[in-house]
Design an enzyme around this catalytic site. Structure first.
Site, PDB file in Angstrom:
ATOM      1  CB  THR A  35      10.424  -3.967   1.709  1.00 11.45           C
ATOM      2  OG1 THR A  35       9.971  -4.206   2.997  1.00 11.45           O
ATOM      3  CG2 THR A  35      10.912  -5.277   1.544  1.00 11.45           C
ATOM      4  CE1 TYR A  48      12.108  -7.310   5.202  1.00  8.54           C
ATOM      5  CE2 TYR A  48      12.624  -5.192   4.798  1.00  8.54           C
ATOM      6  CZ  TYR A  48      11.602  -5.930   5.000  1.00  8.54           C
ATOM      7  OH  TYR A  48      10.468  -5.674   5.148  1.00  8.54           O
ATOM      8  CB  THR A 114       4.028  -2.717   1.375  1.00  9.40           C
ATOM      9  OG1 THR A 114       4.671  -3.360   2.674  1.00  9.40           O
ATOM     10  CG2 THR A 114       4.694  -3.137   0.230  1.00  9.40           C
ATOM     11  CG  ASP A 115       4.739  -1.690   7.030  1.00  3.51           C
ATOM     12  OD1 ASP A 115       5.453  -1.766   7.925  1.00  3.51           O
ATOM     13  OD2 ASP A 115       4.292  -2.957   6.446  1.00  3.51           O
ATOM     14  CE  LYS A 187       2.184  -5.434   4.348  1.00  3.98           C
ATOM     15  NZ  LYS A 187       3.626  -4.746   4.827  1.00  3.98           N
ATOM     16  CD  GLU A 306     -26.509  -1.743  16.687  1.00  2.88           C
ATOM     17  OE1 GLU A 306     -25.905  -2.366  15.820  1.00  2.88           O
ATOM     18  OE2 GLU A 306     -26.623  -1.954  17.745  1.00  2.88           O
TER      19      GLU A 306
END
Ligand code: DGL
Length: 349
Positions: A35, A48, A114-115, A187, A306
């Site tokens: 971005t 965008y 950023t993902d 993120k 567990e």
């Protein structure tokens, strides 16, 4: 009195002596997309397209970075980071290493979507051979949007990369006036500028008064054994998400696709439903390395709670979230399938 030639010599000597003092630090800027390189049609629209602005334009759009450093821009790729791949991690890493190996380069800034930034950042943190600052930076809004955050983030990242106090801290991520360690950052929100966080440790620093201020450091217990210069390929590792009634078919599909490792984003403390546990045990018998992680996103998955990890040969992912555990398991599998060694990596890196 001095002759004209002597004045000239004195002048030249002064320039030679002053140049290093006046010369700006040299920073490598490696652009990958995202971005921060995005553009939209209206300042008030959230619509965008990511990864359309070239690195030359990113540099031109923020003249303040060229005022503080000599920027060497490289367009490594132009991707929205949901399209990032392990093969591209290798390319980014090798090009970053090549820049950092140049004596004149004081640090590197990598612009990135950023993902999946946290995955690339951790991969680089584990594989780059340097003590120079490496700062990944992105933005949550494109440069065309009202309240765009990319220009400030990019300036702060360059300022951080040239700061003497930023060396020997591993790879960092800078977003929204905040500095994070690659291992701990994630993120945590789909669209807010404050999306990034480090749930287990908090940020390592803030950016204010035009400088980075460090609050802490995330020190590694041991040096990473992985070297970008020696890597040429990364083995396939799948992440399986656990939930009420989740089917074991996901596990079998991953094994059939040739996964060398499986990271289980289990429920709670990395727990598995009976069908999934059986399928993971079968995967182990096929030589697939299994890491128990958790979908929780914070805390640390514990051993032998567990699940009988020792009996089934499961590795426990500790405080790494599933996407970070996958990065480490991919790298671990380039070195070994020995479970004790792999568990050792998860306990120390
Ligand atoms: N497509 C997303 C990416 O490139 C946009 C998110 C962003 O970069 O902020 O990761």
């Amino acid at each position: 009195m001095f002759k004209k030639s002597q004045f000239l010599q004195i002048g030249l000597l002064s320039v030679a002596l002053m140049t290093p003092l006046l010369a700006k630090p040299q920073v490598a800027l490696l652009a990958t997309g995202g971005t921060i390189a995005g553009a939209g049609h209206a300042r008030t629209s959230s619509q965008y397209t990511a990864a359309v602005v070239p690195v030359t334009q990113l540099i031109a759009d923020v003249p303040e970075i060229s005022a503080i450093a000599e920027i060497h821009g490289d367009q490594v790729c132009q991707l929205a980071s949901q399209a990032m791949t392990p093969e591209m991690w290798l390319k980014i890493g090798k090009q970053t290493q090549a820049q950092l190996d140049k004596e004149a380069i004081v640090g590197a800034v990598i612009t990135h979507g950023t993902d999946t930034m946290e995955e690339t950042a951790y991969f680089l943190d584990l594989t780059l051979q340097t003590t120079k600052p490496v700062v990944l930076v992105g933005s949550m809004r494109p440069g065309t949007a009202l309240g765009a955050d990319g220009a400030a983030n990019l300036y702060q990242a360059v300022k951080t990369a040239i700061s003497d106090n930023s060396a020997n801290r591993g790879v960092m991520v800078l977003m929204n006036d905040t500095i994070f360690a690659a291992r701990e950052v994630t993120k945590g929100h789909p669209f807010k500028p404050s999306a990034f966080e480090s749930p287990n440790t908090g940020p390592v620093g803030d950016f204010h008064d035009n400088a980075p201020f460090y609050l802490s450091r995330v020190d590694r217990k041991v040096e990473s054994p992985f070297d970008i210069r020696k890597l040429s390929a990364l083995p396939g590792v799948a992440i399986i998400y656990g939930y009420a009634g989740s089917s074991a078919a996901q596990v079998r599909a991953a094994v059939q696709e040739g996964a060398r490792g499986i990271v289980m984003a289990g429920v709670g403390n990395g727990n598995l439903n009976p069908d999934t546990e059986k399928a993971l045990i079968a995967a182990r018998q096929d030589g697939v390395v299994v890491v128990r992680s958790s979908r929780l996103g914070s805390g640390s998955v514990t051993k032998e709670a567990e699940v009988d990890d020792a009996k089934h040969g499961f590795v426990v992912g500790g405080s790494l979230n599933p996407q970070k555990a996958r990065v480490l398991l991919m790298l671990a599998l380039t070195q070994t399938v020995d479970l004790d060694r792999i568990q050792g990596y998860f306990d120390t890196l």
